[in-house]
Structures are given as C-alpha cells and as structure tokens.
Design an enzyme around this catalytic site. Structure first.
Site, short mmCIF file in Angstrom:
data_model
loop_
_atom_site.label_atom_id
_atom_site.label_comp_id
_atom_site.label_asym_id
_atom_site.label_seq_id
_atom_site.Cartn_x
_atom_site.Cartn_y
_atom_site.Cartn_z
N LYS A 1 -11.44 16.15 -8.85
CA LYS A 1 -11.46 16.47 -10.28
C LYS A 1 -12.88 16.29 -10.81
CE LYS A 1 -7.64 15.01 -12.70
NZ LYS A 1 -6.91 13.99 -13.42
N GLY B 1 5.00 5.12 3.56
CA GLY B 1 3.56 5.02 3.87
C GLY B 1 3.27 5.29 5.33
N LYS C 1 11.92 8.84 -2.98
CA LYS C 1 11.91 8.61 -1.52
C LYS C 1 13.32 8.60 -0.96
CE LYS C 1 7.51 6.12 -1.62
NZ LYS C 1 6.89 4.83 -1.92
N1 LIG Z 1 -1.78 5.37 -2.62
C1 LIG Z 1 -0.83 5.23 -1.71
O1 LIG Z 1 -0.66 4.16 -1.09
C2 LIG Z 1 0.08 6.36 -1.42
C3 LIG Z 1 0.04 7.53 -2.13
N2 LIG Z 1 0.90 8.56 -1.82
C4 LIG Z 1 0.84 9.81 -2.56
O2 LIG Z 1 -0.39 10.47 -2.24
C5 LIG Z 1 -0.84 11.25 -3.34
C6 LIG Z 1 -2.26 10.84 -3.69
O3 LIG Z 1 -2.25 9.48 -4.05
P1 LIG Z 1 -3.61 8.63 -4.18
O4 LIG Z 1 -4.56 9.02 -3.12
O5 LIG Z 1 -3.19 7.22 -4.28
O6 LIG Z 1 -4.16 9.12 -5.58
P2 LIG Z 1 -5.61 8.90 -6.20
O7 LIG Z 1 -5.42 8.89 -7.68
O8 LIG Z 1 -6.29 7.76 -5.56
O9 LIG Z 1 -6.41 10.22 -5.79
C7 LIG Z 1 -6.13 11.48 -6.31
C8 LIG Z 1 -7.26 12.42 -5.89
O10 LIG Z 1 -6.93 13.74 -6.30
C9 LIG Z 1 -7.94 14.27 -7.15
N3 LIG Z 1 -7.25 15.01 -8.19
C10 LIG Z 1 -6.21 14.58 -8.95
N4 LIG Z 1 -5.79 15.58 -9.75
C11 LIG Z 1 -6.57 16.62 -9.50
C12 LIG Z 1 -6.66 17.93 -10.02
N5 LIG Z 1 -5.84 18.34 -10.97
N6 LIG Z 1 -7.59 18.77 -9.52
C13 LIG Z 1 -8.45 18.35 -8.59
N7 LIG Z 1 -8.43 17.13 -8.03
C14 LIG Z 1 -7.50 16.27 -8.50
C15 LIG Z 1 -8.71 13.08 -7.70
O11 LIG Z 1 -10.04 13.49 -7.99
P3 LIG Z 1 -11.18 12.47 -8.49
O12 LIG Z 1 -11.46 11.59 -7.30
O13 LIG Z 1 -12.32 13.32 -8.86
O14 LIG Z 1 -10.57 11.72 -9.64
C16 LIG Z 1 -8.62 12.11 -6.52
O15 LIG Z 1 -9.64 12.36 -5.60
C17 LIG Z 1 0.16 11.01 -4.46
O16 LIG Z 1 1.12 12.04 -4.43
C18 LIG Z 1 0.81 9.68 -4.07
O17 LIG Z 1 2.11 9.55 -4.56
C19 LIG Z 1 1.80 8.46 -0.81
C20 LIG Z 1 1.91 7.33 -0.06
C21 LIG Z 1 1.06 6.18 -0.33
N1 LIG Z 2 2.95 3.86 -5.06
C1 LIG Z 2 3.62 3.94 -3.81
C2 LIG Z 2 2.67 4.47 -2.78
C3 LIG Z 2 3.34 4.86 -1.54
O1 LIG Z 2 4.25 5.66 -1.51
C4 LIG Z 2 4.10 2.58 -3.38
O2 LIG Z 2 3.64 1.59 -3.98
O3 LIG Z 2 4.94 2.51 -2.48
#
Ligand SMILES: NC(=O)C1=CN([C@@H]2O[C@H](COP(=O)(O)OP(=O)(O)OC[C@H]3O[C@@H](n4cnc5c(N)ncnc54)[C@H](OP(=O)(O)O)[C@@H]3O)[C@@H](O)[C@H]2O)C=CC1
Ligand SMILES: N[C@@H](CC=O)C(=O)O
EC number: 1.1.1.3
Length: 410
Positions: free
Chosen positions: A42, A131, A202
């Site tokens: 983003k 995860g 989930k």
């Molecule tokens: N965190 C976790 O432990 C886990 C997460 N997930 C899933 O994985 C996915 C990602 O989670 P997570 O990595 O934690 O999220 P984050 O918020 O850490 O990262 C999201 C990333 O996506 C980018 N982004 C978000 N919206 C947009 C957009 N509209 N256009 C372009 N880029 C965008 C952000 O950009 P920028 O860096 O510039 O802000 C950032 O790099 C989610 O669906 C979450 O539910 C699943 C399992 C575990």
């Molecule tokens: N927010 C979620 C991330 C993994 O799915 C969690 O805490 O379990």
C-alpha cells in the site's frame, strides 16, 4: 516459477524471506528458480528492512495480475472484497493462487475452487487455518476416505496468547492484546480475533472440508473473549480451571452444531497445555481415529512456511482438482448439542433480569453462586447450549456487561 506477492506485511515478508533464504536449495531440487518478481504494497515509502525488495515494489495490483510472466500469485493483503477481486482476476488470467486469507476463503470458498478448477489452476490456502500447522492438506485427503464426527480446536493465536498472559502473568487484557499485535499475530482489526469471527471463519473452512456438507459460514455461531475481566480470571484459578476460546463442530446423525465460545477446561485436558499463540485441532474420523494437530497458530515464519509449502505443492503436484463436495447432508442444529454447566458473571445485575434468568434456568438449575456483591456470578447445572443462548440474548437486551463460559469436565 515466477511469483507475484500481494502484501509484504507479517505473512508476505515471511514468504519473501523464506524463498530468498532457500532459493539455492529449491533450485537444486526442482531444477528451476522460484523467484518473487513483483510485490504489491500500500505504501512504497514504508521502511521494511528486507534485502533488495525495494525495486520489486508496486502499488498497482495490475502490474502483477496482468504480467504474463507471473505463474503464481500469493495473496497476503487481508480483507475481503479487494482480495476476492484480485484472486478471481489472477485465476482468470491463468495464474495459480495461494492465500493465507481465511476471511476470503470462508466467504467465497465454493466460487474460488470452482473458478480455479475451470481454469485448470490451483487455489490453495494451507495458511488460512492453524498458521504453521499442516492441516488443510491432510484434512482434504482424509475427508475423501473418512466420515468425520467432530472437530474441536484452539484456532486463534491472538486470543490464546491474551488468555495465557492473563492467566499466567496477570496481564491486563489490553496490555496482552498490544503485545500480540506487536508480535504480528493479530488481524488488522483485532476485533476479529477477540470477538470470535476469526475462529468462526476457520471452523467454517474446516467443517466444509471435513464433513463435505452444506454448512456455511452463516451457520457458525460465535462468541468471543472481549468481556473477560481480571476478576473472572481470578475466579477461574480458584475453581481450578483455565480458559480457552474453542471452536467445535459436532455431528449427530443428520444434525450438526458448529459453535465458537469461551470454555473452562481442567488442567488435565490436553487443550490446557496449548499456550500463547499455539493452536491445536482435534479431529475424529472413522478410519483415522482421533487425530490431534499442534503448532504455531500465528506469526511470521510459521504462517509463511505454510504458504511456501502450498507453492511447493503447486510445483510438484499441480493441485488443480477440487476435491470438496457440497452434499446436502445436514441440518444446522444451532447450539443444541453444546450441553454443559455454564459460568455466568454479570456486572451490575438488577432484580428483574435476575428473576428472568432464574426463570430461564427453571430456578432449581443454579449449581452455586460464587458472588453477588461486586458482580453477580453463578455456575449453572447442566443446561443445553440453546438455553444459554436465550440467557445471553436477555443479558444483551438489557445492555449489561457480562461474560460466560461453558465448563468442560473431561
Ligand atoms: N499474521 C498472522 O499471523 C497471520 C495472518 N494470516 C492472514 O494473512 C493475511 C495477511 O496478514 P498480515 O501479513 O498479518 O497483514 P499485515 O497487515 O501485516 O500486512 C498486509 C500487507 O498487505 C499490504 N496491503 C494491505 N492492503 C493493501 C491494499 N489494498 N493494496 C495493496 N497492498 C495492501 C500492506 O501494505 P503496506 O506494508 O504498505 O502497509 C502490507 O504489506 C491476512 O488475511 C491474515 O488474516 C493468516 C495466518 C496468520
Ligand atoms: N490473527 C490470527 C492470525 C492467524 O490466523 C490469529 O491470531 O490466529
């Protein structure tokens, strides 16, 4: 294999790092390079500290989605509508898609699996549940040859982390949530973690795969942990229980109940040993028996590991066949099968509602009263989950602050 990465946050940066670190090793084995060629973010200006990613960044998703040289898209931006659009676009452009996004999978699983199969492409989502636990792939295989009757799991790392810190380190709810956010466990809107939506999503995914049935996300009832207080925690310790947010699906003949709720468990239960951001899932199938899968349920490396395993599966097996059937097997029995004693704490109880609760519990069904002064706290005798639902509706209608949990004795 050229990869377009959508998102470079907790999960995306983990995928980037693993593929970078293991590039040479994977190349030796597969004889081809697995290379991330573009990354959607983003904010391009954000400091990220990942080596040589700067020149790959774009803020235009179509630079990835329309790039003919990209074979596979990893979706790790989160959210629902935008992610759904990008995944559909990528599949229609003939790209494989791997996602960690349970919100989009739980809502659109049928449409996306069908679209992928029609385009002879893979749509994989191992990281969306549990995860780093290898769960979706073995479950897909087992569901072809088993009749499953039960799924039970701690499926949210953030809420389990908060409850562990409150129980073991006497931390305040908000303090523990803040740490979970700093560690990258929480969703963009942490309400999803603490109100139970994330577990509902989930559980809907697991239920769809395991039972090959007609139950959908809307059929999953959920409650969260956001109203839990330090006084509740103290009481649970005195009672000899720990507290967990548990998702459970139970099948009885042609009926199914799918529910997410806080549960008090004995320290002899294996679920009690699941601490911090760890998850555990128990599955009961007629051939596989009782299967327990345990591991890190959230966080950068574990989740990214699951994403990269999906990428490897696309390279080795193609994975274009949809094996999930939607048979009209069950009737949703709501919360009927969730029988048990319930802990109920109400702050600032008044006489009218107390009488109504007593009526719902049919007077005789209160097992014991823990406190009546600062908080009104009781433990009921065995009641059915739908009686508890009626009590919850009444308490909510009166605008009272309350917390409840089912008590598991085994
Ligand atoms: N965190 C976790 O432990 C886990 C997460 N997930 C899933 O994985 C996915 C990602 O989670 P997570 O990595 O934690 O999220 P984050 O918020 O850490 O990262 C999201 C990333 O996506 C980018 N982004 C978000 N919206 C947009 C957009 N509209 N256009 C372009 N880029 C965008 C952000 O950009 P920028 O860096 O510039 O802000 C950032 O790099 C989610 O669906 C979450 O539910 C699943 C399992 C575990
Ligand atoms: N927010 C979620 C991330 C993994 O799915 C969690 O805490 O379990």
């Amino acid at each position: 294999m050229k990869i377009g990465l959508l998102g470079l946050g907790t999960v995306g940066s983990g995928v980037f790092e693993i593929l970078h670190e293991r590039r040479g090793h994977l190349e030796k084995i597969y004889g081809e390079t697995i290379e991330i060629s573009k990354v959607l973010v983003k904010n391009r200006e954000k400091k990220r500290g990942i080596c040589r990613e700067g020149d790959l960044l774009t803020t235009n998703p179509y630079e990835i989605l329309d790039d003919e040289s990209i074979d596979l898209v990893v979706e790790a931006i989160g959210g629902i509508e935008e992610a759904y659009d990008y995944i559909q676009y990528a599949l229609n452009k003939g790209k494989h898609v791997v996602t960690a996004n349970k919100a989009v999978v739980a809502k659109h699983i049928d449409a996306l699996l069908t679209l992928a199969e029609n385009n002879h492409r893979a749509f994989l989502f191992e990281a969306s549940v549990g995860g780093g636990i290898p769960l979706i792939k073995p479950l897909k295989q087992c569901s072809l040859i088993n009749e499953f009757t039960e799924i039970k799991g701690i499926l949210n790392g953030t809420s389990n982390f908060i409850l562990t810190k409150m129980m073991e380190e006497d931390l305040d709810f908000q303090e523990a949530l803040k740490i979970a956010q700093e560690l990258g466990y929480a969703e963009a809107d942490p309400k999803d973690d603490i109100e139970g939506n994330d577990v509902a999503r989930k559980l809907a995914i697991l239920t769809t795969i395991a039972f090959q049935n007609n139950i959908r996300l809307e059929d999953v009832k959920y409650r969260g942990i956001s109203n839990i207080s330090r006084r509740d925690i103290k009481t649970f310790k005195k009672m000899g229980y720990s507290i967990k947010l548990i998702g459970k699906a139970i099948v009885q003949e042609k009926n199914i109940s799918v529910l997410v709720e806080p549960v008090l468990i004995k320290n002899t239960s294996q679920f009690d040993k699941v601490k911090n951001a760890y998850n555990m899932v128990l599955l009961k199938g007629n051939n596989v028996g009782e299967l327990r899968l345990y591991g890190e349920g959230a966080g950068k490396k574990a989740t990214a590991n699951a994403v990269v395993c999906d990428i490897i599966d696309v390279i080795t097996d193609g994975c274009t066949k949809n094996t999930i059937l939607r048979e009209e097997k069950f009737k949703a029995a709501e919360t009927k099968f969730f029988e048990g004693k319930y802990y109920i704490r109400v702050t600032e109880m008044n006489g009218d509602i107390k009488q109504e609760i007593d009526d719902l519990l049919k007077n005789k069904q209160v097992s014991y009263r823990i406190a009546e002064k600062e908080d009104f706290t009781i433990v009921t005798r065995e009641i059915q989950g739908d009686v508890m639902e009626d009590i919850v509706k009444k308490l909510a209608a009166y605008g009272l602050s309350f917390f409840y949990a089912r008590i598991e004795e085994e």
